[in-house]
Design a protein around this motif. Sequence first.
Motif, PDB file in Angstrom:
ATOM      1  N   ASP A  97       0.873  -1.180   0.017  1.00  7.90           N
ATOM      2  CA  ASP A  97       0.142  -0.043  -0.121  1.00  7.90           C
ATOM      3  C   ASP A  97       0.967   1.262  -0.027  1.00  7.90           C
ATOM      4  O   ASP A  97       0.336   2.267  -0.054  1.00  7.90           O
ATOM      5  N   GLY A  98       2.282   1.164   0.191  1.00  6.85           N
ATOM      6  CA  GLY A  98       3.053   2.374   0.197  1.00  6.85           C
ATOM      7  C   GLY A  98       3.085   3.164   1.030  1.00  6.85           C
ATOM      8  O   GLY A  98       3.538   4.275   1.156  1.00  6.85           O
ATOM      9  N   LYS A  99       2.461   2.856   2.229  1.00  9.66           N
ATOM     10  CA  LYS A  99       2.147   3.797   3.226  1.00  9.66           C
ATOM     11  C   LYS A  99       3.398   4.205   4.004  1.00  9.66           C
ATOM     12  O   LYS A  99       3.641   5.505   4.257  1.00  9.66           O
ATOM     13  N   LYS A 100       4.521   3.505   4.134  1.00  4.69           N
ATOM     14  CA  LYS A 100       5.887   3.795   4.663  1.00  4.69           C
ATOM     15  C   LYS A 100       6.634   4.398   3.574  1.00  4.69           C
ATOM     16  O   LYS A 100       7.111   5.374   3.835  1.00  4.69           O
ATOM     17  N   LEU A 136      11.170  -3.055   1.404  1.00  5.21           N
ATOM     18  CA  LEU A 136      10.749  -2.859   2.868  1.00  5.21           C
ATOM     19  C   LEU A 136       9.996  -3.783   3.442  1.00  5.21           C
ATOM     20  O   LEU A 136       9.687  -5.156   2.949  1.00  5.21           O
ATOM     21  N   GLY A 137       9.352  -3.804   4.815  1.00  4.55           N
ATOM     22  CA  GLY A 137       8.586  -4.718   5.505  1.00  4.55           C
ATOM     23  C   GLY A 137       9.093  -6.034   6.042  1.00  4.55           C
ATOM     24  O   GLY A 137       8.290  -6.756   6.209  1.00  4.55           O
ATOM     25  N   SER A 138      10.313  -6.132   6.029  1.00  6.27           N
ATOM     26  CA  SER A 138      11.083  -7.464   6.065  1.00  6.27           C
ATOM     27  C   SER A 138      10.268  -8.486   5.251  1.00  6.27           C
ATOM     28  O   SER A 138      10.194  -9.746   5.565  1.00  6.27           O
ATOM     29  N   ILE A 179      16.957  -2.269   2.543  1.00  2.71           N
ATOM     30  CA  ILE A 179      16.074  -3.378   3.027  1.00  2.71           C
ATOM     31  C   ILE A 179      15.799  -3.384   4.495  1.00  2.71           C
ATOM     32  O   ILE A 179      16.628  -3.004   5.253  1.00  2.71           O
ATOM     33  N   GLY A 180      14.525  -3.614   4.659  1.00  2.00           N
ATOM     34  CA  GLY A 180      14.082  -3.768   6.199  1.00  2.00           C
ATOM     35  C   GLY A 180      14.280  -5.074   6.732  1.00  2.00           C
ATOM     36  O   GLY A 180      13.775  -6.128   6.129  1.00  2.00           O
ATOM     37  N   PHE A 181      14.799  -5.458   7.859  1.00  2.04           N
ATOM     38  CA  PHE A 181      14.906  -6.722   8.453  1.00  2.04           C
ATOM     39  C   PHE A 181      14.292  -6.513   9.901  1.00  2.04           C
ATOM     40  O   PHE A 181      14.881  -5.674  10.700  1.00  2.04           O
TER      41      PHE A 181
END
Length: 321
Positions: A88-91, A160-162, A191-193
């Motif tokens: 949803d691209g919120k972040k 993103l988002g792990s 990258i999100g972890f």
Amino acid sequence: MQPHTLSTLKSPFERDVYRGLTDYPKHLSSKYFYDKAGDQLFQDIMEMPEYYLTRCEFRLLETNRADICRQFAKGRQPFNLIELGAGDGKKTKILLKELLEQQADFKYLPIDISGNVLEQLQRSVEKEIPGVAIHPMEGTYFEILEKLQDVKERKVILFLGSNIGNLLHKKAIEFLKGIRQLMGPEDLLFIGFDQKKDPQTILDAYNDPAGITEAFNKNILVRMNRELDANFEPDNFKHWETYDPETGTARSYLVSTKKQSVYLGKLDLQITLEAWESIHTEISQKYDHRTVQWLADEAGLGIGQVFEDLDGCYKNYIFTG
Ligand code: AVI
């Protein structure tokens, strides 16, 4: 009608389901959670109080947005902001707004397996941040990796988002290697972890009392009923979550509560599930720095700046090619 074998099945979904349900132990890929209903259930998961991941990454991006975007823009050089599994691209909107504020010269290329999600995203970005040039691309990560070969301008790739946590380490390394091969010396990968933490916090995030995660997990049965003409009875399965604090792996299963037979018409396949037999459906890997360093080394990526949220619950890494 001739019985099906793997080679006569047409779509990747048909082949993967056939392979997974005739294997022992049984398994299905979590990438098939995401049809229209699955997309909505995942949106609902991200709003749940127990699902801390979205909140943590949101906070991290809010806090560090100026610093992150300066690194992306590298002093006004034009670039493509490519997002894998955009959702949803919120972040991402936090970064898009900040990039506009910094007068960065960029195009936004969100990529997702779900056309439905991309349409919604495009509409909302055009409405909320009209200054952003957005070019959505529909497909799986691996299909898109090939398409990315044509992108000539500098690339900043977001994951993103792990989401990387849904890949086994071996697959994650393959994936990172694939991306690295497409990266030029000026390109960045962000990258999100999700981090290792109190095991109870993790179990609660993947086994909420409202049953949203259970419905998300069982959506794969509903999808097989609809798309493969199957007769799974979701109430005959229990959603089960485990977390191994040593490996950092959370695993989701569907456990058959009784001996049952299921027929998948489109595959002409009859399967039997014993009482308490499991179907493994998802892994959600949790990380520590050593593990990320190892993944980066294996993939030939360099680690740049690491951003951490307040309580160390979540981290975002900048990698170089
Ligand atoms: C998309 N992915 C990173 C989510 C996760 O945390 O593994 C999917 C999810 N599965 C259950 N809850 C959320």
